[in-house]
Write an enzyme that holds these catalytic residues in place. Structure first.
Site, PDB file in Angstrom:
ATOM      1  N   LYS A 179       0.974   1.485  17.488  1.00 44.22           N
ATOM      2  CA  LYS A 179       1.496   1.302  16.131  1.00 44.22           C
ATOM      3  C   LYS A 179       2.519   2.387  15.800  1.00 44.22           C
ATOM      4  CE  LYS A 179       2.023  -0.287  11.979  1.00 44.22           C
ATOM      5  NZ  LYS A 179       0.971  -0.346  10.952  1.00 44.22           N
ATOM      6  N   LYS A 247       4.166   8.828   6.600  1.00 43.81           N
ATOM      7  CA  LYS A 247       2.909   9.212   7.274  1.00 43.81           C
ATOM      8  C   LYS A 247       2.898   8.718   8.717  1.00 43.81           C
ATOM      9  CE  LYS A 247      -0.616   6.609   6.272  1.00 43.81           C
ATOM     10  NZ  LYS A 247      -1.234   5.860   7.355  1.00 43.81           N
TER      11      LYS A 247
END
Length: 296
Positions: A179, A247
């Site tokens: 990811k 993030k």
């Protein structure tokens, strides 16, 4: 042990991604328990047939899916009399599986999984998603999965209800690493398109015409398809936030540094989204990066 199809399931976290995922799970599995800190968010799901739990303990099913921003939020649901661990014990659940759908640190989730397995017999599977809210609504997400092969295999009925593409990348943490790679590509595409649109506008090219031209060629992408309407309307409310994009890029840079891999593009993107968040736009959709680039 029960068969995969017979395992009860719950979903915790009914935000922009979790709520449509839960709706697809109810429709396709026939039953689902849901929990959210703000109970009102479960109203539509209850109408669809979901059972609403009053606490994580009440939602402690054989399979628990969490759709939360980061690992501390998942960890906070485990302990105490109303936590998942107490719920699993009280419900007599043997061999529970905890799925982490949020994007978290690959290193942290691997350590988290080792601790839960050793101390409590809980198997953790990390399954971060790509596809955005439209993909969650359609049930066409892409899942990058890390975890024990038998655990991942047992989750097939659950994953197929929310995703069209499910790829096991390796042991727990491997899904998060995949990811991180995905998010570098997504952020890079958004940044490139934003810069191109700013160039076009400064030179008098119609934004809508440029987007239409790009979509028919090699520059076409799912990012362009999903975000074009936002760039045309300049409405960046909701969606995948710049704060979460930042993030994810921090995790990507950390992973690259740990592996001694190149990170020049990731560093640049982290700086750009960092400026967007610092400017007060962190809660906007990440396609709002065009505002940051336009003002530089």
């Amino acid at each position: 042990m029960t068969t995969p199809a017979a395992r009860s399931a719950s979903l915790l976290g009914l935000g922009p991604m979790g709520e449509p995922m839960a709706a697809n799970l109810v429709r396709r599995l026939g039953s689902l328990t849901v929990w959210n800190r703000t109970p009102e968010r479960a109203a539509r799901l209850v109408e669809l047939g979901a059972r609403q739990a009053a606490s994580p303990a009440e939602a402690a099913c054989d399979v628990v899916l969490t759709v939360l921003p980061d690992l501390p939020q998942v960890d906070s649901l485990l302990t105490g009399p109303e936590g998942l661990l107490a719920g699993w014990r009280g419900n007599g659940v043997v061999d529970p599986i905890l799925v982490v759908h949020g994007t978290v640190s690959p290193v942290a989730v691997r350590e988290f999984a080792e601790r839960l397995r050793a101390d409590h017999g809980v198997r953790v599977v990390d399954a971060p998603m790509s596809g955005g809210v439209p993909g969650a609504e359609r049930g066409s997400l892409s899942l990058m999965v890390g975890g024990d092969p038998s655990a991942v295999e047992s989750l097939e009925p659950v994953f197929s209800a929310v995703a069209e593409t499910v790829v096991r990348m390796g042991e727990c943490g491997a899904g998060q690493l995949a990811k991180a790679c995905n998010q570098v590509v997504v952020a890079g595409t958004i940044a490139a398109l934003s810069e191109a649109l700013c160039l076009a506008q400064r030179c008098g090219l119609p934004r809508a015409d440029l987007l239409r031209a790009l979509s028919g060629g090699l520059a076409g992408s799912e990012v362009l398809s999903q975000k074009s309407a936002r760039w045309l309307s300049e409405d960046f409310a909701g969606g995948g936030s710049a704060r979460n994009q930042l993030k994810d890029l921090v995790f990507a840079v950390e992973a690259a540094n740990s592996a001694g891999a190149p990170s020049e593009v990731s560093e640049l993107l982290r700086a750009q989204f960092g400026r967007m968040v610092a400017a007060g736009d962190g809660d906007l959709d990440h396609s709002g990066l065009i505002r940051t680039i336009a003002n530089e």
